[in-house]
Design a protein around this motif. Sequence first.
Motif, PDB file in Angstrom:
ATOM      1  N   ARG A  32      42.154  36.813  44.633  1.00 48.88           N
ATOM      2  CA  ARG A  32      43.091  35.984  43.203  1.00 48.88           C
ATOM      3  C   ARG A  32      42.534  36.525  42.208  1.00 48.88           C
ATOM      4  N   ARG A  33      41.151  37.187  41.815  1.00 50.11           N
ATOM      5  CA  ARG A  33      40.727  37.733  40.506  1.00 50.11           C
ATOM      6  C   ARG A  33      41.168  39.592  40.923  1.00 50.11           C
ATOM      7  N   MET A  35      43.941  40.422  42.366  1.00 50.23           N
ATOM      8  CA  MET A  35      45.641  40.686  42.161  1.00 50.23           C
ATOM      9  C   MET A  35      45.334  40.100  40.926  1.00 50.23           C
ATOM     10  N   ARG A  36      44.837  39.538  40.539  1.00 49.65           N
ATOM     11  CA  ARG A  36      45.630  38.984  38.397  1.00 49.65           C
ATOM     12  C   ARG A  36      44.844  40.543  38.301  1.00 49.65           C
ATOM     13  N   ARG A  37      43.928  41.142  38.082  1.00 53.19           N
ATOM     14  CA  ARG A  37      44.179  42.799  37.868  1.00 53.19           C
ATOM     15  C   ARG A  37      44.741  43.521  37.847  1.00 53.19           C
ATOM     16  N   ARG A  39      47.984  43.404  38.941  1.00 57.19           N
ATOM     17  CA  ARG A  39      49.581  42.423  38.584  1.00 57.19           C
ATOM     18  C   ARG A  39      49.486  42.448  36.737  1.00 57.19           C
ATOM     19  N   ALA A  40      48.666  42.761  36.021  1.00 57.17           N
ATOM     20  CA  ALA A  40      48.197  43.481  34.959  1.00 57.17           C
ATOM     21  C   ALA A  40      48.300  44.405  34.829  1.00 57.17           C
ATOM     22  N   ARG A  94      45.266  44.201  26.410  1.00 55.26           N
ATOM     23  CA  ARG A  94      45.420  43.701  27.697  1.00 55.26           C
ATOM     24  C   ARG A  94      44.881  44.467  28.163  1.00 55.26           C
TER      25      ARG A  94
END
Length: 100
Positions: A32-33, A35-37, A39-40, A94
């Motif tokens: 998840r971490r 994937m979050r990065r 997407r960011a 960001r």
Amino acid sequence: MAEAAEPSKDVRLSPHERLVLSRIEAELRADRRFMRRMRARRGLVRLRPAVALLTAASLFLAVMGIRPSAPVVLWCFAVVWPLTLVQGIRLLCREGRLGR
């Protein structure tokens, strides 16, 4: 998520290599971490051109408004400049968050 793209015709993977590759991809999708990065980062790609465009517009309006002392152009600058600052600050936040 979509399946991985087919390898090019020049590259041949053995069944074992394909299995290892699919396991790696599955582990990355489950992280998840990560994937979050990712997407960011996609958000940054969209945000950078917007900040560059707003900065260019702000500079253009400032120069065009100050030289002939045109109040309408200066008012346009007054509207665009805060938007530029807000987007620039978002971009910096960001970038800082991704650097960790």
